[in-house]
Design a protein around this motif. Structure first.
Motif, PDB file in Angstrom:
ATOM      1  N   THR A  35       0.826  -1.204   0.000  1.00 27.51           N
ATOM      2  CA  THR A  35       0.000   0.000   0.000  1.00 27.51           C
ATOM      3  C   THR A  35       0.866   1.263   0.000  1.00 27.51           C
ATOM      4  O   THR A  35       0.562   2.250  -0.675  1.00 27.51           O
ATOM      5  CB  THR A  35      -0.931  -0.037   1.237  1.00 27.51           C
ATOM      6  OG1 THR A  35      -1.936  -1.026   0.980  1.00 27.51           O
ATOM      7  CG2 THR A  35      -1.589   1.284   1.511  1.00 27.51           C
ATOM      8  N   SER A  36       1.972   1.223   0.746  1.00 25.47           N
ATOM      9  CA  SER A  36       2.859   2.399   0.798  1.00 25.47           C
ATOM     10  C   SER A  36       3.450   2.669  -0.589  1.00 25.47           C
ATOM     11  O   SER A  36       3.685   3.821  -0.968  1.00 25.47           O
ATOM     12  CB  SER A  36       3.983   2.164   1.807  1.00 25.47           C
ATOM     13  OG  SER A  36       3.449   1.991   3.083  1.00 25.47           O
ATOM     14  N   TYR A  37       3.677   1.611  -1.353  1.00 23.83           N
ATOM     15  CA  TYR A  37       4.166   1.771  -2.725  1.00 23.83           C
ATOM     16  C   TYR A  37       3.103   2.482  -3.572  1.00 23.83           C
ATOM     17  O   TYR A  37       3.413   3.357  -4.391  1.00 23.83           O
ATOM     18  CB  TYR A  37       4.519   0.390  -3.289  1.00 23.83           C
ATOM     19  CG  TYR A  37       4.798   0.326  -4.771  1.00 23.83           C
ATOM     20  CD1 TYR A  37       5.925   0.934  -5.318  1.00 23.83           C
ATOM     21  CD2 TYR A  37       3.930  -0.354  -5.630  1.00 23.83           C
ATOM     22  CE1 TYR A  37       6.175   0.873  -6.690  1.00 23.83           C
ATOM     23  CE2 TYR A  37       4.183  -0.425  -6.984  1.00 23.83           C
ATOM     24  CZ  TYR A  37       5.300   0.200  -7.514  1.00 23.83           C
ATOM     25  OH  TYR A  37       5.543   0.137  -8.859  1.00 23.83           O
ATOM     26  N   ILE A  45       8.680   5.219   2.057  1.00 21.56           N
ATOM     27  CA  ILE A  45       7.359   5.373   2.684  1.00 21.56           C
ATOM     28  C   ILE A  45       7.049   4.058   3.397  1.00 21.56           C
ATOM     29  O   ILE A  45       7.179   2.982   2.801  1.00 21.56           O
ATOM     30  CB  ILE A  45       6.267   5.642   1.631  1.00 21.56           C
ATOM     31  CG1 ILE A  45       6.668   6.820   0.724  1.00 21.56           C
ATOM     32  CG2 ILE A  45       4.920   5.915   2.288  1.00 21.56           C
ATOM     33  CD1 ILE A  45       5.791   6.949  -0.518  1.00 21.56           C
ATOM     34  N   SER A  46       6.652   4.149   4.647  1.00 26.22           N
ATOM     35  CA  SER A  46       6.324   2.923   5.374  1.00 26.22           C
ATOM     36  C   SER A  46       5.424   3.245   6.553  1.00 26.22           C
ATOM     37  O   SER A  46       5.724   4.147   7.339  1.00 26.22           O
ATOM     38  CB  SER A  46       7.613   2.260   5.868  1.00 26.22           C
ATOM     39  OG  SER A  46       7.312   1.144   6.658  1.00 26.22           O
ATOM     40  N   GLN A  47       4.330   2.505   6.675  1.00 25.91           N
ATOM     41  CA  GLN A  47       3.471   2.671   7.846  1.00 25.91           C
ATOM     42  C   GLN A  47       4.254   2.284   9.092  1.00 25.91           C
ATOM     43  O   GLN A  47       4.333   3.048  10.043  1.00 25.91           O
ATOM     44  CB  GLN A  47       2.230   1.785   7.663  1.00 25.91           C
ATOM     45  CG  GLN A  47       1.124   1.957   8.697  1.00 25.91           C
ATOM     46  CD  GLN A  47       1.398   1.384  10.062  1.00 25.91           C
ATOM     47  OE1 GLN A  47       1.274   2.110  11.067  1.00 25.91           O
ATOM     48  NE2 GLN A  47       1.805   0.137  10.142  1.00 25.91           N
ATOM     49  N   GLU A 100       9.318  -0.623   9.626  1.00 24.83           N
ATOM     50  CA  GLU A 100      10.095  -1.831   9.903  1.00 24.83           C
ATOM     51  C   GLU A 100      10.177  -2.779   8.709  1.00 24.83           C
ATOM     52  O   GLU A 100      10.876  -3.793   8.796  1.00 24.83           O
ATOM     53  CB  GLU A 100       9.478  -2.617  11.081  1.00 24.83           C
ATOM     54  CG  GLU A 100       9.359  -1.845  12.379  1.00 24.83           C
ATOM     55  CD  GLU A 100      10.710  -1.456  12.985  1.00 24.83           C
ATOM     56  OE1 GLU A 100      11.746  -2.001  12.551  1.00 24.83           O
ATOM     57  OE2 GLU A 100      10.717  -0.581  13.860  1.00 24.83           O
ATOM     58  N   THR A 101       9.454  -2.536   7.629  1.00 24.22           N
ATOM     59  CA  THR A 101       9.426  -3.473   6.501  1.00 24.22           C
ATOM     60  C   THR A 101      10.848  -3.739   6.002  1.00 24.22           C
ATOM     61  O   THR A 101      11.569  -2.799   5.628  1.00 24.22           O
ATOM     62  CB  THR A 101       8.545  -2.888   5.373  1.00 24.22           C
ATOM     63  OG1 THR A 101       7.257  -2.683   5.926  1.00 24.22           O
ATOM     64  CG2 THR A 101       8.457  -3.808   4.174  1.00 24.22           C
ATOM     65  N   ALA A 102      11.243  -5.006   6.024  1.00 21.56           N
ATOM     66  CA  ALA A 102      12.652  -5.344   5.800  1.00 21.56           C
ATOM     67  C   ALA A 102      13.181  -4.808   4.470  1.00 21.56           C
ATOM     68  O   ALA A 102      14.265  -4.222   4.414  1.00 21.56           O
ATOM     69  CB  ALA A 102      12.818  -6.861   5.869  1.00 21.56           C
TER      70      ALA A 102
HETATM   71  C1  F6R Z   1      -1.679  -3.680   2.490  1.00 21.26           C
HETATM   72  C2  F6R Z   1      -0.592  -3.647   3.458  1.00 21.26           C
HETATM   73  C3  F6R Z   1       0.777  -3.979   2.993  1.00 21.26           C
HETATM   74  C4  F6R Z   1       1.769  -2.917   3.494  1.00 21.26           C
HETATM   75  C5  F6R Z   1       3.213  -3.312   3.151  1.00 21.26           C
HETATM   76  C6  F6R Z   1       4.192  -2.246   3.555  1.00 21.26           C
HETATM   77  O1  F6R Z   1      -2.903  -3.397   3.077  1.00 21.26           O
HETATM   78  O2  F6R Z   1      -0.793  -3.360   4.610  1.00 21.26           O
HETATM   79  O3  F6R Z   1       0.843  -4.082   1.607  1.00 21.26           O
HETATM   80  O4  F6R Z   1       1.444  -1.706   2.912  1.00 21.26           O
HETATM   81  O5  F6R Z   1       3.530  -4.516   3.797  1.00 21.26           O
HETATM   82  O6  F6R Z   1       4.174  -2.011   4.914  1.00 21.26           O
HETATM   83  P1  F6R Z   1       4.769  -0.695   5.531  1.00 21.26           P
HETATM   84  O7  F6R Z   1       3.971   0.452   5.042  1.00 21.26           O
HETATM   85  O8  F6R Z   1       4.628  -0.886   7.021  1.00 21.26           O
HETATM   86  O9  F6R Z   1       6.199  -0.610   5.113  1.00 21.26           O
END
Ligand code: F6R
Length: 605
Positions: free
Chosen positions: A302-304, A346-348, A351-353
């Motif tokens: 989603t961040s992408y 961009i990341s919620q 922590e996304t590796a």
């Molecule tokens: C979709 C979703 C995932 C995150 C992805 C990135 O609803 O939640 O596609 O967007 O794993 O995560 P973040 O934004 O935390 O880096």
């Protein structure tokens, strides 16, 4: 968002306040504090970061009851809006003899502060809240009457707020006021006397009392352990007994709650960052864009999609080349990294590796790096040169909703900010865009009628051999996001596609069992997308059109309102896509909040 709690009674006040704050921690956790009457003295404790840090500081406090067998206290967990997260900016704020916790914004705090400084009051924080306590003391010094001083104080405040105030002159009372921000009050009678509980939501009250008042705007009052008076009549309700239900604020799923709260959280994303004339980002260097020839965005999921949306806005507004990469691809493509590139991740979660590794690569190559993130103190915020927090509050639904809307609004503001620094837009244009930004919260409001329409339509889209979500321009990444939402929680096959690209292959799939969800905004290439949808309709695809303009070829039609700007249409359509996916998932009997095979934060490659 912040959270406040209060208590009067004969139990261990610090424990009750800390446990209450833990229930509200999802509302913000960059600092926390409590003020408690300990014996006959008011003690204040504050700590940066999570509530557990405050708990450690408070742990030695045994909370001695006063001679009337009573204790009293107020507490706060903060999500910084005015002023950085520091202990000085943490609540409770204190004057010479009074203490306040506040959730909301005092919009006229600058004017009030000037007035109070002239009257000799000394301020120690950068917050809007501190004016409340000084204003109270200003009036108290004149009348020597706490009730009168409190009434005078609240008359002077503009904005949205809920407030709890205690004062040394009458240390067994809590003065309260609600205007805009939420406040619930619960009462319990025990053998040792009455207890009164206050909180920003009912979760901290559950288990302590049965009866609750959800205050209406404009209601103020005062509480002691034996009396509770309100400025106007209130109605008592029964507290829910399930915390899980309370945490969802009565919604069926966290995802639903998070969809509905988008209009509030984007307001937080904009707080302090827009004035009538300019966009302000204290977090980034004013000249960060100087000498930059390219902007590269990197993210996942989603961040992408927020990143692709931003790429249209960045390039359009700043006139700097902008491209977007999926972090897991970027890492291994041996990318050319030049120092005149601004690298934005961009990341919620932060922590996304894959995104984290991409950020490390860019940093190592000497690029200027910025992270747009929802979680302060996450791995990415510790590495990037600058962090821009999206302030969405904790997102619990695995399918991201409010993370996307807050990311998009923050990125749009960044595009305008960079464009102004770059002199690629005029002041007049910027001011107009700022006016549009102010309308984003209302575009994200979920109207009952619209929700009902999605609920009804959902039953027609449970089968078939697949979905195409199509759009052009920024509505293309929105189509990607719509398709991802549907896949994640309904387990139906869906693809997001640029509408103009369908004729280059995918249109071969068209038949009545192929569902096309067409995003047809009025203010972005309407005629072009209309032609693309007509092509699909002519080949018998079932069309569900989302548009403010009537479209006779649609099999199903979701009418959006007439907005003045394509980005407002974008946010309104986002809500439609989120609600539609959720309702399809509900009909299929799936777990909306915890879909199979997924995790909230993907910390593995
Ligand atoms: C979709 C979703 C995932 C995150 C992805 C990135 O609803 O939640 O596609 O967007 O794993 O995560 P973040 O934004 O935390 O880096």
């Amino acid at each position: 968002m912040c959270g406040i709690v209060g208590y009067i009674g004969c139990k261990n006040t610090s424990e009750i306040l800390i446990n209450g704050l833990k229930e509200l921690e999802y509302r913000g956790y960059d600092s926390a504090g409590i003020a408690i009457l300990d014996n006959d003295k008011i003690e204040v404790y504050k700590a940066l970061g999570k509530i557990k840090n405050l708990e450690e500081k408070v742990s030695h406090n045994e909370c001695v009851l006063n001679k009337d067998n009573l204790s009293i206290g107020i507490g706060h967990t903060r999500w910084a809006t005015h002023g950085k997260p520091t202990e000085l900016n943490a609540h409770p704020h204190l004057g010479e003899y009074s203490y306040v916790v506040h959730n909301g914004i005092i919009e006229n705090y600058k004017e009030l502060k000037v007035e109070l400084l002239e009257a000799g009051h000394k301020f120690v924080s950068q917050t809007d809240t501190e004016v409340i306590v000084h204003l109270f003391e200003f009036y108290f010094n004149q009348s020597n009457d706490a009730q009168d001083a409190f009434n005078q104080t609240i008359k002077r405040l503009d904005g949205a707020y809920s407030i709890l105030l205690i004062t040394k002159s009458e240390p067994t009372k809590i003065f309260f006021m609600k205007h805009g921000s939420p406040m619930a009050i619960a009462k319990n009678t025990t053998e040792d006397g009455d207890e009164i509980y206050f909180a920003s939501s009912d979760a901290p009250l559950i288990g302590h009392a049965k009866d609750v008042v959800y205050l209406e705007d404009g209601v103020s009052g005062v509480a002691t352990n034996s009396s509770l008076s309100f400025s106007e009549e209130v109605s008592w309700d029964t507290l829910p007994t399930s915390k899980q239900y309370a945490q969802k604020d009565g919604y069926r799923f966290f995802m639903e709650k998070e969809i509905y709260e988008q209009s509030d959280v984007v307001t937080d994303s904009m707080l302090g960052r827009i004035s009538d004339e300019e966009i302000i980002f204290d977090e980034i260097d004013a000249n960060i864009i100087e000498g930059i020839n390219e902007i590269k965005i990197c993210a996942c999921g989603t961040s992408y999609h927020a990143g692709i949306t931003a790429s249209y806005l960045f390039e359009r507004l700043t006139k700097v080349r902008c491209n977007v990469e999926i972090a897991s691809e970027f890492r291994y493509k041996e990318p050319l990294l030049k120092k005149d590139t601004l690298f934005i991740v961009i990341s919620q979660s932060g922590e996304t590796a894959d995104t984290l590794e991409a950020l490390k690569m860019a940093k190592k190559a000497g690029l200027k790096t910025v992270v747009v993130c929802n979680v302060d103190n996450s791995s990415m915020t510790r590495i990037a040169d600058a962090t821009i927090l999206t302030r969405a509050g904790i997102e619990k639904g695995v399918a991201s909703t409010k993370a996307f809307s807050t990311q998009t609004v923050v990125l749009w503001m960044m595009a305008l900010y960079f464009a102004k620094q770059n002199n690629s837009i005029e002041s007049e244009f910027l001011q107009k865009e700022i006016q549009v930004l102010r309308e984003v919260p209302s575009s994200l409001t979920v109207e009952d009628k619209l929700h009902e329409k999605c609920r009804r339509l959902s039953k027609r889209y449970l089968h078939g051999h697949g979905f195409f979500f199509i759009g052009r321009d920024v509505f293309y990444p929105l189509a990607l996001e719509g398709a991802l939402k549907l896949k994640e929680i309904s387990y139906l096959h869906a693809e997001g596609y640029p509408a103009g690209e369908m004729k280059h292959g995918p249109i071969a799939l068209a038949d009545p069992e192929l569902f096309t969800i067409a995003l047809m905004p009025e203010h972005s290439h309407y005629d072009k997308i209309k032609s693309n949808v007509e092509e699909l309709s002519a080949r018998d695809s079932t069309i569900c059109a989302i548009s403010p303009l009537d479209f006779e070829l649609a099999d199903d039609f979701i009418k959006t309102s007439n907005k003045s700007h394509y980005m407002l249409e974008f946010f309104e359509m986002l809500v439609v896509l989120q609600v539609l996916s959720m309702e399809i998932s509900v009909r299929l009997g799936n777990d909306v909040d915890m879909p199979r095979n997924l995790a909230k934060s993907v910390t593995v490659e």
